[in-house]
Design an enzyme around this catalytic site. Structure first.
Site, mmCIF file in Angstrom:
data_model
loop_
_atom_site.group_PDB
_atom_site.id
_atom_site.type_symbol
_atom_site.label_atom_id
_atom_site.label_comp_id
_atom_site.label_asym_id
_atom_site.label_seq_id
_atom_site.Cartn_x
_atom_site.Cartn_y
_atom_site.Cartn_z
ATOM 1 C CE LYS A 1 -2.886 1.367 3.444
ATOM 2 N NZ LYS A 1 -3.819 1.828 4.802
ATOM 3 N NE ARG B 1 -5.688 -0.687 7.073
ATOM 4 C CZ ARG B 1 -4.855 0.668 7.959
ATOM 5 N NH1 ARG B 1 -4.992 1.488 8.639
ATOM 6 N NH2 ARG B 1 -3.523 0.698 7.814
ATOM 7 C CG ASP C 1 -16.211 16.605 13.947
ATOM 8 O OD1 ASP C 1 -15.999 15.711 13.624
ATOM 9 O OD2 ASP C 1 -16.008 17.956 12.981
ATOM 10 N NE ARG D 1 -15.879 18.245 9.556
ATOM 11 C CZ ARG D 1 -16.311 17.571 8.737
ATOM 12 N NH1 ARG D 1 -17.041 18.265 8.121
ATOM 13 N NH2 ARG D 1 -15.825 15.758 9.124
ATOM 14 N N GLY E 1 -6.572 8.202 15.996
ATOM 15 C CA GLY E 1 -6.024 8.844 15.115
ATOM 16 C C GLY E 1 -4.490 9.548 15.502
ATOM 17 C CB ALA E 2 -2.460 9.112 17.815
ATOM 18 C CG ASP E 3 -2.332 7.742 11.060
ATOM 19 O OD1 ASP E 3 -1.398 8.405 11.685
ATOM 20 O OD2 ASP E 3 -2.715 7.270 10.976
ATOM 21 C CE LYS F 1 -1.605 12.260 12.134
ATOM 22 N NZ LYS F 1 -1.767 11.556 11.450
ATOM 23 C CB SER G 1 -5.204 1.711 15.274
ATOM 24 O OG SER G 1 -5.566 1.768 14.353
HETATM 25 N N1 LIG Z 1 -5.369 4.345 13.392
HETATM 26 C C1 LIG Z 1 -5.530 3.962 12.140
HETATM 27 O O1 LIG Z 1 -5.358 2.969 11.298
HETATM 28 C C2 LIG Z 1 -5.379 5.476 10.856
HETATM 29 C C3 LIG Z 1 -6.140 4.910 9.675
HETATM 30 C C4 LIG Z 1 -6.467 6.007 8.735
HETATM 31 C C5 LIG Z 1 -6.285 6.629 8.910
HETATM 32 N N2 LIG Z 1 -5.802 7.569 10.480
HETATM 33 C C6 LIG Z 1 -5.577 8.680 11.150
HETATM 34 O O2 LIG Z 1 -6.950 9.128 11.946
HETATM 35 C C7 LIG Z 1 -7.325 10.552 11.650
HETATM 36 C C8 LIG Z 1 -8.669 11.184 11.256
HETATM 37 O O3 LIG Z 1 -8.067 11.273 9.629
HETATM 38 P P1 LIG Z 1 -10.028 11.298 8.511
HETATM 39 O O4 LIG Z 1 -9.190 10.934 7.734
HETATM 40 O O5 LIG Z 1 -10.577 10.291 9.684
HETATM 41 O O6 LIG Z 1 -9.152 12.796 9.139
HETATM 42 P P2 LIG Z 1 -10.811 13.963 8.316
HETATM 43 O O7 LIG Z 1 -9.785 15.298 8.573
HETATM 44 O O8 LIG Z 1 -11.460 13.133 7.434
HETATM 45 O O9 LIG Z 1 -11.509 13.566 10.060
HETATM 46 C C9 LIG Z 1 -10.742 14.329 11.326
HETATM 47 C C10 LIG Z 1 -12.569 14.378 12.289
HETATM 48 O O10 LIG Z 1 -12.163 14.801 13.299
HETATM 49 C C11 LIG Z 1 -12.403 15.729 13.541
HETATM 50 N N3 LIG Z 1 -11.791 17.081 15.114
HETATM 51 C C12 LIG Z 1 -10.878 17.584 14.709
HETATM 52 N N4 LIG Z 1 -10.799 17.966 16.310
HETATM 53 C C13 LIG Z 1 -11.554 17.744 17.062
HETATM 54 C C14 LIG Z 1 -11.505 17.400 18.079
HETATM 55 N N5 LIG Z 1 -11.569 18.397 19.245
HETATM 56 N N6 LIG Z 1 -12.562 16.880 18.687
HETATM 57 C C15 LIG Z 1 -13.783 16.118 17.621
HETATM 58 N N7 LIG Z 1 -13.726 15.765 16.448
HETATM 59 C C16 LIG Z 1 -12.699 16.911 16.342
HETATM 60 C C17 LIG Z 1 -12.411 17.585 12.357
HETATM 61 O O11 LIG Z 1 -13.824 18.397 12.506
HETATM 62 C C18 LIG Z 1 -12.915 15.915 10.952
HETATM 63 O O12 LIG Z 1 -14.170 15.475 11.025
HETATM 64 C C19 LIG Z 1 -5.795 11.524 10.955
HETATM 65 O O13 LIG Z 1 -4.669 12.086 11.832
HETATM 66 C C20 LIG Z 1 -5.143 10.189 9.914
HETATM 67 O O14 LIG Z 1 -3.961 9.820 10.028
HETATM 68 C C21 LIG Z 1 -5.426 5.896 11.438
#
Ligand SMILES: NC(=O)c1ccc[n+]([C@@H]2O[C@H](COP(=O)([O-])OP(=O)(O)OC[C@H]3O[C@@H](n4cnc5c(N)ncnc54)[C@H](O)[C@@H]3O)[C@@H](O)[C@H]2O)c1
Length: 315
Positions: free
Chosen positions: A67, A110, A158, A160, A213-215, A219, A285
């Site tokens: 990937k 996934r 959120d 938003r 989120g912390a990946d 982060k 994760s």
């Molecule tokens: N663990 C994994 O396997 C994995 C996989 C993919 C992405 N990620 C990570 O997950 C995170 C989110 O990715 P995404 O693609 O969904 O991003 P995204 O931008 O689509 O969504 C993030 C959301 O978080 C919201 N947000 C921001 N601050 C916030 C807060 N204080 N409280 C609540 N919500 C808040 C935003 O408004 C947005 O809707 C990124 O850091 C990404 O790198 C992790």
């Protein structure tokens, strides 16, 4: 070589349901734990100041996968997705490319699926409600997969409001405050990881946290005090200790390897899961290539059985 099938975003999602993604991802953790599936470390290629590329290989069940995927946090402000890329699936016996897939759909499925797998293994018995902090792409798929796993009620939050309301409406859940999310049995944090959204005072006995989120390096979504106070689990120690939610607490000397259990070991029944009904469990994760292989393998099977159509390219 014949024509190479290409599954775009929607075709991947048509090929693999949330319920199947959960089963496949669970199985991938078991196979990786047993040594049947292998996965070298993910390679990060920084692209400052925009974000980074990640190369993620895995092999198992006669298939090999790479990937090539991004995390560009500033993209949404430019009308572009944070995560984009391509998955290449090959025959592990002769190297022949078998399929190209949209990495965004594979990653979303996934990532959502692992939230349901971890909740199934670690949430307290009788857990029925799920909360989502961060209702973007991956928060939405975490919610969809938890709903597919039987979480009939949930709360979405959120900054938003429209994102939280749309997700809640889709699943028959409700949109609410962060406090309402934290009253749920399972809470998924799926924010960009640029600011702390959970502190130790937010935790209550019996909670299960999926920290998604912390990946990557730098982060975090929870304070190190909050992390250190939980019973800790991760998808893979090397990744989680260097670029996950656990990293800060490890760097501060508050958490050591002995305190963190791999999800695969819990699923295989060789390590204990939740210490008791009152514990707070935290699953870190970081996202593994074996999860991508699980989804890509399922998509290939769906295409071969005629369940989904693919575009083709001649190389
Ligand atoms: N663990 C994994 O396997 C994995 C996989 C993919 C992405 N990620 C990570 O997950 C995170 C989110 O990715 P995404 O693609 O969904 O991003 P995204 O931008 O689509 O969504 C993030 C959301 O978080 C919201 N947000 C921001 N601050 C916030 C807060 N204080 N409280 C609540 N919500 C808040 C935003 O408004 C947005 O809707 C990124 O850091 C990404 O790198 C992790």
């Amino acid at each position: 070589m014949g024509k190479l099938p290409v599954l775009g975003h929607d075709a991947v999602l048509d090929a693999v349901s949330a319920a199947e993604a959960i089963e496949r991802v669970r199985d991938a953790f078991l196979r990786h734990h047993s040594g049947a599936w292998t996965m070298p470390a993910k390679v990060y290629l920084e692209s400052p100041p925009f974000g980074d590329f990640r190369a993620m290989p895995a092999r198992g069940d006669g298939l090999a996968l790479l990937k090539w995927v991004t995390s560009f946090p500033g993209n949404p402000a430019r009308g572009l997705p944070t995560v984009t890329g391509i998955v290449c699936l090959s025959d592990a016996r002769n190297g022949e490319p078998l399929m190209l897939l949209d990495a965004r759909a594979v990653t979303a499925l996934r990532t959502g699926a692992v939230a349901a797998v971890a909740a199934g293994a670690l949430a307290r018995e009788g857990a029925t409600s799920a909360g989502i902090l961060g209702c973007g792409l991956h928060g939405a798929w975490s919610a969809r997969c938890l709903a597919a796993a039987g979480y009939a009620s949930g709360v979405c939050h959120d900054p938003r409001p429209a994102a939280a309301e749309a997700l809640a409406a889709e699943l028959g859940w409700s949109a609410g405050t962060k406090s309402a999310v934290l009253r749920c049995d399972v809470v998924c944090c799926v924010t960009p990881g640029a600011e702390i959204v959970l502190d130790a005072g937010d935790l209550r006995p019996g909670l299960h946290l999926n920290m998604l989120g912390a990946d990557g390096p730098g982060k975090a979504e929870a304070s190190i005090g909050a992390v250190a106070s939980c019973a800790l689990f991760c998808d893979e120690w090397e990744q989680a200790s260097h670029g996950g939610e656990l990293t800060g607490a490890i760097a501060a000397g508050l958490v050591t390897r002995e305190r963190v259990t791999d999800l695969g070991a819990v699923l295989a029944g060789v390590a204990p899961g939740r210490p008791g009904p009152g514990a707070v469990t935290l699953f870190d994760s970081t996202g593994l290539a074996i999860q991508d292989l699980a989804i890509a393998g399922a998509a290939l099977q769906a295409w071969r059985s005629g369940q989904v159509e693919a575009q083709t390219v001649e190389l």
